[in-house]
Design a protein around this motif. Sequence first.
Motif, PDB file in Angstrom:
ATOM      1  N   ARG A   1       0.839  -1.192   0.000  1.00  0.00           N
ATOM      2  CA  ARG A   1       0.000   0.000   0.000  1.00  0.00           C
ATOM      3  C   ARG A   1       0.876   1.245   0.000  1.00  0.00           C
ATOM      4  O   ARG A   1       1.875   1.321   0.712  1.00  0.00           O
ATOM      5  N   ALA A   2       0.500   2.204  -0.815  1.00  0.00           N
ATOM      6  CA  ALA A   2       1.287   3.429  -0.920  1.00  0.00           C
ATOM      7  C   ALA A   2       1.277   4.190   0.400  1.00  0.00           C
ATOM      8  O   ALA A   2       0.289   4.189   1.131  1.00  0.00           O
ATOM      9  N   ARG A   3       2.403   4.844   0.691  1.00  0.00           N
ATOM     10  CA  ARG A   3       2.502   5.638   1.915  1.00  0.00           C
ATOM     11  C   ARG A   3       1.626   6.876   1.790  1.00  0.00           C
ATOM     12  O   ARG A   3       1.662   7.580   0.782  1.00  0.00           O
ATOM     13  N   ARG A   4       0.849   7.149   2.802  1.00  0.00           N
ATOM     14  CA  ARG A   4      -0.051   8.297   2.779  1.00  0.00           C
ATOM     15  C   ARG A   4       0.706   9.565   3.136  1.00  0.00           C
ATOM     16  O   ARG A   4       1.503   9.576   4.083  1.00  0.00           O
ATOM     17  N   PRO A   5       0.473  10.654   2.409  1.00  0.00           N
ATOM     18  CA  PRO A   5       1.108  11.922   2.777  1.00  0.00           C
ATOM     19  C   PRO A   5       0.537  12.434   4.097  1.00  0.00           C
ATOM     20  O   PRO A   5      -0.650  12.234   4.403  1.00  0.00           O
ATOM     21  N   ASP A   6       1.362  13.083   4.873  1.00  0.00           N
ATOM     22  CA  ASP A   6       0.961  13.640   6.167  1.00  0.00           C
ATOM     23  C   ASP A   6       0.245  14.968   5.926  1.00  0.00           C
ATOM     24  O   ASP A   6       0.849  15.901   5.393  1.00  0.00           O
ATOM     25  N   PRO A   7      -1.019  15.090   6.308  1.00  0.00           N
ATOM     26  CA  PRO A   7      -1.729  16.351   6.062  1.00  0.00           C
ATOM     27  C   PRO A   7      -1.130  17.532   6.811  1.00  0.00           C
ATOM     28  O   PRO A   7      -1.417  18.679   6.469  1.00  0.00           O
ATOM     29  N   ASP A   8      -0.312  17.255   7.831  1.00  0.00           N
ATOM     30  CA  ASP A   8       0.364  18.321   8.564  1.00  0.00           C
ATOM     31  C   ASP A   8       1.756  18.598   8.004  1.00  0.00           C
ATOM     32  O   ASP A   8       2.515  19.376   8.597  1.00  0.00           O
ATOM     33  N   GLY A   9       2.078  17.964   6.868  1.00  0.00           N
ATOM     34  CA  GLY A   9       3.418  18.103   6.309  1.00  0.00           C
ATOM     35  C   GLY A   9       3.598  19.266   5.362  1.00  0.00           C
ATOM     36  O   GLY A   9       4.601  19.327   4.647  1.00  0.00           O
ATOM     37  N   GLY A  10       2.634  20.173   5.303  1.00  0.00           N
ATOM     38  CA  GLY A  10       2.738  21.322   4.419  1.00  0.00           C
ATOM     39  C   GLY A  10       1.576  21.343   3.438  1.00  0.00           C
ATOM     40  O   GLY A  10       0.803  20.380   3.329  1.00  0.00           O
ATOM     41  N   PRO A  11       1.407  22.438   2.691  1.00  0.00           N
ATOM     42  CA  PRO A  11       0.243  22.599   1.809  1.00  0.00           C
ATOM     43  C   PRO A  11       0.174  21.555   0.691  1.00  0.00           C
ATOM     44  O   PRO A  11      -0.918  21.115   0.328  1.00  0.00           O
ATOM     45  N   VAL A  12       1.327  21.147   0.150  1.00  0.00           N
ATOM     46  CA  VAL A  12       1.315  20.167  -0.935  1.00  0.00           C
ATOM     47  C   VAL A  12       0.904  18.791  -0.403  1.00  0.00           C
ATOM     48  O   VAL A  12       0.090  18.091  -1.012  1.00  0.00           O
ATOM     49  N   ALA A  13       1.472  18.410   0.746  1.00  0.00           N
ATOM     50  CA  ALA A  13       1.100  17.129   1.345  1.00  0.00           C
ATOM     51  C   ALA A  13      -0.365  17.135   1.779  1.00  0.00           C
ATOM     52  O   ALA A  13      -1.072  16.123   1.624  1.00  0.00           O
ATOM     53  N   GLU A  14      -0.835  18.245   2.294  1.00  0.00           N
ATOM     54  CA  GLU A  14      -2.234  18.347   2.700  1.00  0.00           C
ATOM     55  C   GLU A  14      -3.158  18.205   1.487  1.00  0.00           C
ATOM     56  O   GLU A  14      -4.203  17.550   1.551  1.00  0.00           O
ATOM     57  N   PHE A  15      -2.762  18.806   0.365  1.00  0.00           N
ATOM     58  CA  PHE A  15      -3.559  18.712  -0.855  1.00  0.00           C
ATOM     59  C   PHE A  15      -3.602  17.270  -1.363  1.00  0.00           C
ATOM     60  O   PHE A  15      -4.655  16.758  -1.734  1.00  0.00           O
ATOM     61  N   ALA A  16      -2.441  16.596  -1.355  1.00  0.00           N
ATOM     62  CA  ALA A  16      -2.391  15.200  -1.795  1.00  0.00           C
ATOM     63  C   ALA A  16      -3.233  14.310  -0.887  1.00  0.00           C
ATOM     64  O   ALA A  16      -3.893  13.375  -1.347  1.00  0.00           O
ATOM     65  N   HIS A  17      -3.202  14.588   0.406  1.00  0.00           N
ATOM     66  CA  HIS A  17      -4.017  13.820   1.352  1.00  0.00           C
ATOM     67  C   HIS A  17      -5.500  13.983   1.028  1.00  0.00           C
ATOM     68  O   HIS A  17      -6.274  13.010   1.082  1.00  0.00           O
ATOM     69  N   ALA A  18      -5.921  15.203   0.663  1.00  0.00           N
ATOM     70  CA  ALA A  18      -7.316  15.435   0.295  1.00  0.00           C
ATOM     71  C   ALA A  18      -7.692  14.649  -0.959  1.00  0.00           C
ATOM     72  O   ALA A  18      -8.811  14.142  -1.075  1.00  0.00           O
ATOM     73  N   LEU A  19      -6.760  14.532  -1.906  1.00  0.00           N
ATOM     74  CA  LEU A  19      -7.021  13.728  -3.100  1.00  0.00           C
ATOM     75  C   LEU A  19      -7.237  12.259  -2.727  1.00  0.00           C
ATOM     76  O   LEU A  19      -8.142  11.601  -3.259  1.00  0.00           O
ATOM     77  N   LEU A  20      -6.424  11.749  -1.823  1.00  0.00           N
ATOM     78  CA  LEU A  20      -6.567  10.353  -1.401  1.00  0.00           C
ATOM     79  C   LEU A  20      -7.888  10.133  -0.661  1.00  0.00           C
ATOM     80  O   LEU A  20      -8.524   9.090  -0.818  1.00  0.00           O
ATOM     81  N   VAL A  21      -8.291  11.094   0.156  1.00  0.00           N
ATOM     82  CA  VAL A  21      -9.569  10.978   0.867  1.00  0.00           C
ATOM     83  C   VAL A  21     -10.718  10.903  -0.144  1.00  0.00           C
ATOM     84  O   VAL A  21     -11.658  10.102   0.003  1.00  0.00           O
ATOM     85  N   LEU A  22     -10.653  11.735  -1.185  1.00  0.00           N
ATOM     86  CA  LEU A  22     -11.666  11.690  -2.238  1.00  0.00           C
ATOM     87  C   LEU A  22     -11.659  10.329  -2.934  1.00  0.00           C
ATOM     88  O   LEU A  22     -12.719   9.740  -3.186  1.00  0.00           O
ATOM     89  N   LYS A  23     -10.478   9.825  -3.236  1.00  0.00           N
ATOM     90  CA  LYS A  23     -10.346   8.536  -3.916  1.00  0.00           C
ATOM     91  C   LYS A  23     -10.966   7.412  -3.085  1.00  0.00           C
ATOM     92  O   LYS A  23     -11.657   6.526  -3.605  1.00  0.00           O
TER      93      LYS A  23
END
Length: 276
Positions: free
Chosen positions: A16-38
Amino acid sequence: MTIDHAGGPVRKRGRRARRPDPDGGPVAEFAHALLVLKEAAGDPSYDRMRTEFGAVASKSALAAAARGLQLPSWETTWEFVRPLAVTVLGREEEETRREWRARWNAARQDGDGGGTAGPEGARHGWLLVAAVVVAVAAGVVVAVNVPRARSGGEPSLPIEGDASSLVADVTYPDGSRVAVNQRFVKTWRLRNAGTVAWHGRFLQRLPPLDGLDVCHTDPRVPLPDAGPGAEVTVSVPVQARGTPGPCQVFWKMVDSGGRFYLPQSSGIYFQVDVTG
């Protein structure tokens, strides 16, 4: 249309792919939101997002968007979001686009421009010429946007003021019935609804392209040149699928290199019912 995932989330094999940390900065937070949508859409694979739900981006680009290492371009972001939020979850397209565009802009600004500029950034690559073109047939004067070429000689895309609209299904309107393996010609009438002349354009088919349960066409057909306000017809020879069932094929406008002129548009499609 909402697609029912009655079978539950799609299970993936392998690590399983490693999840970006939503507290890791704006880019990581954005990627985390994409994964939540997925995950809300049933966690389909990236291959399935492309072949079944119509994402017009490579598997690697979709995967990179969710890693949180670099902000994806707006075009890639929308091709990640649109199939999941609009096609699978049935959310309203324009509202979804505005919401995610605002999120993308915020991440880009807070992240010091970590991604590729979208249409707003591309506007700086265009010069609105003070000239006008007289549309003799219509008797009107239309301001025209003229593209500024990149260093390689090709214009930047998308072009400000570029737009198209569907005028009519000339042949085989949606829901038409055809026989298994029947050959027919689908024709649309399109209007150049913008201020940019069309030249050297094509309609390119979106995946899936092959298989027993899909209709068969050429991958690309030429689009007639058209000035602003003009209407053109474009036809696609089709062979119906080899088994009974629905057949729906999507197309988007591209240049000779396969670059999308209107990446935010859902494109056009035909839909027929294949009978035994």
